[in-house]
Scaffold this active site. Structure first.
Site, PDB file in Angstrom:
ATOM      1  N   HIS A  46     -10.772  -0.784   1.781  1.00 33.08           N
ATOM      2  CA  HIS A  46     -10.848   0.261   1.431  1.00 33.08           C
ATOM      3  C   HIS A  46     -10.035   1.059   0.570  1.00 33.08           C
ATOM      4  O   HIS A  46     -10.085   1.651  -0.645  1.00 33.08           O
ATOM      5  CB  HIS A  46     -10.081   1.290   2.412  1.00 33.08           C
ATOM      6  CG  HIS A  46     -10.119   3.082   2.148  1.00 33.08           C
ATOM      7  ND1 HIS A  46     -10.868   4.379   1.620  1.00 33.08           N
ATOM      8  CD2 HIS A  46      -9.023   3.206   1.412  1.00 33.08           C
ATOM      9  CE1 HIS A  46      -9.877   4.765   1.137  1.00 33.08           C
ATOM     10  NE2 HIS A  46      -9.017   4.606   0.938  1.00 33.08           N
ATOM     11  N   PHE A  47      -8.729   0.572   0.297  1.00 29.93           N
ATOM     12  CA  PHE A  47      -8.069   0.405  -0.861  1.00 29.93           C
ATOM     13  C   PHE A  47      -7.758  -0.587  -2.125  1.00 29.93           C
ATOM     14  O   PHE A  47      -7.658   0.348  -3.348  1.00 29.93           O
ATOM     15  CB  PHE A  47      -6.231   0.990  -0.286  1.00 29.93           C
ATOM     16  CG  PHE A  47      -5.562  -0.270   0.718  1.00 29.93           C
ATOM     17  CD1 PHE A  47      -5.358  -1.172  -0.602  1.00 29.93           C
ATOM     18  CD2 PHE A  47      -5.260  -0.590   1.486  1.00 29.93           C
ATOM     19  CE1 PHE A  47      -4.618  -2.492  -0.123  1.00 29.93           C
ATOM     20  CE2 PHE A  47      -4.898  -1.526   2.913  1.00 29.93           C
ATOM     21  CZ  PHE A  47      -4.335  -2.419   1.540  1.00 29.93           C
TER      22      PHE A  47
HETATM   23  C1  HEM Z   1      -7.039 -10.379  -7.818  1.00 31.25           C
HETATM   24  C2  HEM Z   1      -6.814  -9.381  -7.134  1.00 31.25           C
HETATM   25  C3  HEM Z   1      -7.149  -8.823  -6.148  1.00 31.25           C
HETATM   26  C4  HEM Z   1      -7.083  -9.668  -4.939  1.00 31.25           C
HETATM   27  C5  HEM Z   1      -7.997 -10.938  -4.422  1.00 31.25           C
HETATM   28  C6  HEM Z   1      -6.081  -9.395  -4.311  1.00 31.25           C
HETATM   29  C7  HEM Z   1      -6.116  -9.745  -1.949  1.00 31.25           C
HETATM   30  C8  HEM Z   1      -5.586  -9.247  -0.740  1.00 31.25           C
HETATM   31  C9  HEM Z   1      -5.173  -9.833   0.088  1.00 31.25           C
HETATM   32  C10 HEM Z   1      -6.150 -11.022   0.339  1.00 31.25           C
HETATM   33  C11 HEM Z   1      -4.952  -8.519   1.014  1.00 31.25           C
HETATM   34  C12 HEM Z   1      -4.453  -8.937   2.406  1.00 31.25           C
HETATM   35  C13 HEM Z   1      -4.964  -8.837   4.131  1.00 31.25           C
HETATM   36  C14 HEM Z   1      -4.497  -8.492   5.262  1.00 31.25           C
HETATM   37  O1  HEM Z   1      -4.001  -9.957   5.027  1.00 31.25           O
HETATM   38  O2  HEM Z   1      -3.922  -7.572   5.296  1.00 31.25           O
HETATM   39  C15 HEM Z   1      -4.342  -7.736   0.149  1.00 31.25           C
HETATM   40  C16 HEM Z   1      -3.439  -7.012   0.911  1.00 31.25           C
HETATM   41  C17 HEM Z   1      -2.970  -5.205  -0.171  1.00 31.25           C
HETATM   42  N1  HEM Z   1      -3.703  -5.580  -1.416  1.00 31.25           N
HETATM   43 FE1  HEM Z   1      -4.653  -6.981  -2.970  1.00 31.25          FE
HETATM   44  N2  HEM Z   1      -5.355  -8.324  -4.102  1.00 31.25           N
HETATM   45  C18 HEM Z   1      -6.241  -7.902  -5.356  1.00 31.25           C
HETATM   46  C19 HEM Z   1      -5.572  -6.754  -6.216  1.00 31.25           C
HETATM   47  C20 HEM Z   1      -4.656  -5.872  -5.981  1.00 31.25           C
HETATM   48  C21 HEM Z   1      -4.706  -5.127  -6.383  1.00 31.25           C
HETATM   49  C22 HEM Z   1      -4.910  -5.129  -8.234  1.00 31.25           C
HETATM   50  C23 HEM Z   1      -3.950  -3.426  -6.036  1.00 31.25           C
HETATM   51  C24 HEM Z   1      -2.961  -2.598  -6.556  1.00 31.25           C
HETATM   52  C25 HEM Z   1      -2.096  -1.936  -7.141  1.00 31.25           C
HETATM   53  C26 HEM Z   1      -3.427  -4.650  -4.740  1.00 31.25           C
HETATM   54  C27 HEM Z   1      -3.052  -3.884  -3.597  1.00 31.25           C
HETATM   55  C28 HEM Z   1      -2.661  -4.383  -2.191  1.00 31.25           C
HETATM   56  C29 HEM Z   1      -2.074  -3.739  -1.320  1.00 31.25           C
HETATM   57  C30 HEM Z   1      -0.759  -2.458  -1.091  1.00 31.25           C
HETATM   58  C31 HEM Z   1      -2.159  -4.545   0.014  1.00 31.25           C
HETATM   59  C32 HEM Z   1      -1.824  -4.604   1.692  1.00 31.25           C
HETATM   60  C33 HEM Z   1      -0.492  -4.963   1.952  1.00 31.25           C
HETATM   61  C34 HEM Z   1      -0.171  -4.761   3.356  1.00 31.25           C
HETATM   62  O3  HEM Z   1      -0.711  -4.710   4.222  1.00 31.25           O
HETATM   63  O4  HEM Z   1       0.602  -4.765   3.647  1.00 31.25           O
HETATM   64  N3  HEM Z   1      -4.177  -5.334  -4.673  1.00 31.25           N
HETATM   65  N4  HEM Z   1      -4.750  -7.644  -1.285  1.00 31.25           N
END
Ligand code: HEM
Ligand SMILES: [Cu+2]
Length: 545
Positions: free
Chosen positions: A371-372
């Site tokens: 979602h986010f």
């Molecule tokens: C290259 C692009 C991106 C990829 C491939 C990516 C991938 C991921 C993955 C695989 C997770 C972990 C899910 C988990 O283990 O629960 C994650 C968590 C997260 N991502 Fe990204 N992401 C990307 C870009 C972004 C961007 C641009 C933002 C915000 C501006 C963002 C914000 C977050 C946040 C807030 C979390 C949650 C971390 C947590 O649960 O503490 N991500 N992302």
């Protein structure tokens, strides 16, 4: 003119984009980890201790730092240009930047030293090094100081222009800052009163439930702090880029006032499963959350109508033929339009999250990151990329480097995010796969997850490529030899369709501020009173990493 504003905006953007580069790099690595391809043992050699340290870096840098620096920087450019006057107290705005930068460094050092692997929500009783929290407070207070600089400038403008309607772009930016100022009182209280004294060891324990409640007092409006600058561009700039006009300017103003009033008193929709919050208050917040559907739908209607005006002015005909004539060759426009489409899916999923009972099904599953990444990771981030495609040329006086590459960036983000978020949504909804887990090494991992794990891995890798394209375009622009031809327009400003000024009540702060404070008192007053009267400072700190 505006030399100081431009320079300051440039600095905010440099820091924000650097943070996103560091945080974003970990995204594809996390996806590989989900699929069982473990890079973390190699990364240990350069000091990354774990999946969780990486996840903390990813989310703090992307969701907290990139967004906040970009937004305050963007407003430092937009407010003076919209009011057509310089910042009246430039030193205050410079101080804001310096405070935010010092705060960032103070928070980043413990994270990088693996002393603050508490994820970006830093829920107690996980306990980080005190400087992590102090750094975050400084970033927030620094942004307040930036707000102060904007309000003083606005006050001076008002004195010189009595009776004149505040220009829409300035008004929207100012409302966003005021909302942020009110909203961040929650996390500031959490950190200064409960968490920092406890992390220093001055008090024995912390009240976990109260800390979470203060956190989400800020946590939900945080998403509107990210989103409203994107809305500002969709309403006030994109119609101009599309060759159209803002369909209803008064309605756009009303939407910003509604978001001011409704952003804060809804935080409990993140705490539906918290045992220490009475169900009655959760229902109140659930109902208020659904009231946010109104300004969201008003936005969809108004923005699409404005773009339709543009598409038709460019020769589009028929029911949908105007879509084809929109400026799809312009990367700034295209990035933002694709961001809107991704955001629409995010909004629809958000209705599920906000539902008191359906939330049970998806809570803490991979549905939530699915979602986010559509909302803050695309609706906001891809819009900010689109803004950067006109703003960075204006700041540097250089032409945008390779608009074709920038277009490819926008489309690859769109496709990559569709795949990644679709996979994550399905894994969470159909299989209850937990979030915040390195799924590749989870003992309970089963083969039925594999198709969506692969789908979202492919999406994540495409996103990684897209990110690299963005930085290529940005660096290429900064070092471009071709100077920008000055068109005399510092930013795209959409004209309203109707020339009459908006009604006065849509340019008056007091009633809206009163409604905002009243709603917060109703939604949070009794609950916080009760929690504080029964304060429970008993949880010791844990280092679980
Ligand atoms: C290259 C692009 C991106 C990829 C491939 C990516 C991938 C991921 C993955 C695989 C997770 C972990 C899910 C988990 O283990 O629960 C994650 C968590 C997260 N991502 Fe990204 N992401 C990307 C870009 C972004 C961007 C641009 C933002 C915000 C501006 C963002 C914000 C977050 C946040 C807030 C979390 C949650 C971390 C947590 O649960 O503490 N991500 N992302
Ligand atoms: Cu929320």
């Amino acid at each position: 003119m505006y030399a100081h504003e431009k320079k300051l905006t440039g600095w905010y953007l440099i820091v924000g984009m650097t943070a996103l580069f560091i945080g974003g790099s970990l995204g594809p690595i996390q996806k590989l980890g989900h699929a069982g391809i473990n890079w973390y043992s190699s990364l240990a050699k350069i000091g990354l201790a774990s999946y969780y340290q990486g996840l903390t870096i990813h989310a703090v840098m992307n969701a907290l730092i990139w967004t906040t620096f970009f937004i305050v920087g963007f407003f430092t450019y937009v407010i003076p240009h919209s009011l057509k006057m310089n910042l009246t107290h430039p030193k205050i705005n410079t101080t804001s930047f310096v405070m935010m930068l010092v705060g960032l460094i103070m928070a980043a050092v413990p994270i990088l030293m693996n002393l603050a692997t508490v994820l970006y929500t830093f829920y107690p009783p996980m306990k980080a090094n005190s400087f992590f929290y102090i750094g975050l407070v400084l970033v927030v207070v620094g942004s307040w100081v930036g707000g102060l600089g904007f309000y003083l400038t606005y006050g001076e403008w008002r004195k010189q222009n009595p009776g004149v309607r505040t220009p829409f772009l300035a008004l929207g930016a100012l409302i966003t800052m005021v909302m942020w100022q009110i909203a961040t009182l929650g996390v500031a209280t959490e950190l200064l009163w409960l968490v920092i004294p406890w992390s220093f060891g001055w008090v024995e324990g912390v009240d976990v439930q109260l800390a979470r409640t203060f956190f989400w007092f800020t946590g939900h409006p945080l998403v509107y702090f990210w989103l409203l600058p994107a809305y500002l561009s969709w309403y006030g700039m994109m119609p101009k880029q599309a060759g159209g006009k803002l369909f209803s300017e008064p309605l756009a103003r009303l939407v910003f006032w509604l978001f001011l009033a409704l952003s804060v008193p809804v935080g409990l929709h993140h705490q539906y499963l918290d045992p220490g919050v009475p169900a009655g208050w959760k229902v109140v917040h659930a109902v208020l959350t659904y009231s946010l559907f109104l300004p969201s739908m008003l936005t969809a209607f108004n923005v699409i109508a404005s773009l339709e005006l543009g598409g038709r002015a460019r020769g589009g005909t028929g029911l949908l033929g105007w879509i084809r004539t929109l400026p799809w060759g312009d990367p700034s426009y295209t990035a933002q339009n694709l961001a809107m489409i991704l955001f629409a899916f995010g909004g629809i999923g958000g209705l599920t999250n906000a539902s008191y009972n359906l939330n049970l099904v998806v809570h803490n599953t991979t549905w939530v990151p699915g979602h986010f990444h559509l909302t803050v990771g695309s609706g906001v981030t891809l819009t900010f990329f689109g803004i950067a495609y006109w703003l960075v040329p204006k700041l540097t006086g250089k032409q945008l480097f390779s608009p074709k590459l920038a277009l490819a960036q926008a489309w690859t983000w769109f496709v990559g995010m569709l795949l990644m978020s679709n996979g994550l949504h399905i894994l969470g909804l159909n299989f209850g796969v937990p979030r915040r887990v390195m799924l590749g090494v989870a003992a309970y991992r089963v083969d039925t997850w594999q198709p969506q794990v692969i789908e979202s891995l492919i999406g994540g890798l495409i996103l990684g490529v897209s990110g690299l394209l963005f930085y290529t375009v940005m660096l290429g622009t900064v070092f471009n030899k071709k100077a920008l031809v000055d068109d005399g327009e510092p930013m795209p400003v959409a004209e309203p369709l109707e020339p009459e000024p908006a009604p006065v009540w849509l340019d008056t702060w007091r009633p809206w501020l009163v409604i905002t404070v009243l709603l917060i008192l109703i939604a949070y007053g009794p609950l916080l009173f009760d929690m504080i009267a029964n304060l429970n400072m008993t949880a010791p700190g844990f280092r679980v990493w």
